[in-house]
Design an enzyme around this catalytic site. Structure first.
Site: not given
Ligand SMILES: NC(=O)c1ccc[n+]([C@@H]2O[C@H](COP(=O)([O-])OP(=O)(O)OC[C@H]3O[C@@H](n4cnc5c(N)ncnc54)[C@H](OP(=O)(O)O)[C@@H]3O)[C@@H](O)[C@H]2O)c1
Length: 332
Positions: A58, A211-213, A207-209, A127
């Site tokens: 990252y 990826r924000g969608f 990415s439980p959200l 990873h």
């Molecule tokens: N092992 C892997 O291969 C892998 C791959 C991807 C991710 N990950 C890990 O998983 C973590 C979480 O996944 P992710 O960040 O990809 O996706 P996510 O948690 O599904 O979504 C993150 C996105 O949602 C937005 N968000 C968060 N809370 C919100 C809310 N309450 N209302 C509106 N928007 C909101 C964030 O924007 P803002 O930041 O602007 O709030 C960001 O753009 C990552 O940070 C990373 O550490 C691991």
């Protein structure tokens, strides 16, 4: 803070962790976001959330440095999870490949410890599985890091149930990290969740959200900054975007009926999939962290879970969760 046991007999960790990736990478992060990102990590620790998820790739590297800066003086409150093993392709640096070679495992760990400014990583993940290196060799090298006191617990990310089983024969694996959300239900369909249950491994949902969608906050591809990774990600482009938006409308409607936000509904669904599941939503904003932690108070009844399952059958999302070569690196 609600906690869940990591792995078979591991420590109690917060049921919701904080994904730190977007603070430095992938989602249009800018240097201007860094202060709020660090404030968000501090706020998380203040509220009793301890799992902070990062990775060497990252940034690359800057996210570990940022997390390291944030936990200075507060090391004991944090449970630091980081990852190694996604590297640039040797001849085409724009592409990524996996590296699970034992010498690379060792050097990556030392480099991560240095960037994080800590003596021991709480949870160290591979990873992506490297198909050119037997998992026994990679996990064997990771086990040596535990013996050396550099790492406390081991994890894999996007490994299949069969790979996980082989890995567990070398050393206990505390966690398997995989994308898992309403619109990415692969771990339920491909045997990964069952393997975690059988082997006493936590499933850490990234990415439980969506990826924000799934929060409903993203209304148009124009909402993304120029450098945002999602601009080229299959579920966020063209017709797929519009089709997926229709799914999100249903989440918004159910959340409104329930009196919670769509983000809280999406996270509550993930946590309801089993006691072995830990979710690590990412945000770089304190207000959103508070909103997401509110999911811990959302209880979904059988009828609501059934309604969400009906809304999101396994193939509900339009588009793959990764483009091209990155898709071939998952679940091997
Ligand atoms: N092992 C892997 O291969 C892998 C791959 C991807 C991710 N990950 C890990 O998983 C973590 C979480 O996944 P992710 O960040 O990809 O996706 P996510 O948690 O599904 O979504 C993150 C996105 O949602 C937005 N968000 C968060 N809370 C919100 C809310 N309450 N209302 C509106 N928007 C909101 C964030 O924007 P803002 O930041 O602007 O709030 C960001 O753009 C990552 O940070 C990373 O550490 C691991």
């Amino acid at each position: 803070m609600q906690t869940r046991t990591l792995g078979k007999n591991g420590p109690a960790v917060s049921a919701l962790g904080l994904g730190c990736m977007g603070m430095s990478w992938a989602y249009g992060a800018t240097a201007a976001d860094a202060d709020e990102a660090i404030a968000t990590i501090h706020h998380a620790l203040d509220r009793g959330l301890n799992v902070l998820d990062t990775a060497d790739v990252y940034g690359p590297h800057t996210n570990e440095e940022l997390v390291g800066k944030a936990i200075r003086g507060r090391r004991e409150q944090a449970f630091i999870a980081t990852k190694f093993g996604i590297v640039p392709h040797p001849t085409d640096p724009a592409q990524r490949v996996a590296n699970g070679r034992p010498d690379y495992v060792r050097s990556s760990c030392d480099a991560s410890l240095k960037r994080l400014g800590i003596d021991t990583i709480d949870l160290y993940y591979q990873h992506r599985v490297d198909i050119n290196v037997p998992i026994e060799d990679t996990v064997g090298a990771m086990a040596e890091l535990v013996a050396a006191g550099k790492v406390r617990h081991l994890g894999l990310s996007e490994a299949s149930g069969a790979t996980l089983e082989r890995a567990c024969k070398v050393h206990p694996i505390a966690a398997l990290q995989s994308e898992f959300s309403l619109w990415t239900r692969d771990p339920q369909g491909n045997g990964m969740l069952d393997a975690c249950r059988r082997l006493g491994v936590s499933l850490v949902a990234y990415s439980p959200l969506g990826r924000g969608f799934l929060t409903g906050a993203i209304r148009s591809p124009d909402d993304f900054d120029a450098g945002d990774y999602r601009r080229g990600s299959p579920r966020f482009v063209g017709d797929n975007f519009s089709r997926n938006l229709q799914l999100v409308e249903q989440v918004r409607s159910l959340a409104a009926d329930k009196g919670c936000s769509p983000a809280q509904l999406a996270l509550a669904w993930v946590l309801a999939q089993g006691e072995e599941v830990i979710a690590i939503p990412g945000t770089k904003q304190r207000s959103r962290l508070d909103e997401n932690l509110g999911a811990l108070d959302v209880r979904l009844g059988a009828a609501e879970l059934k309604a969400l399952d009906a809304m999101f059958p396994p193939d509900a999302a339009a588009g793959e969760r990764y483009a091209g070569a990155m898709m071939h690196m998952v679940n091997v």
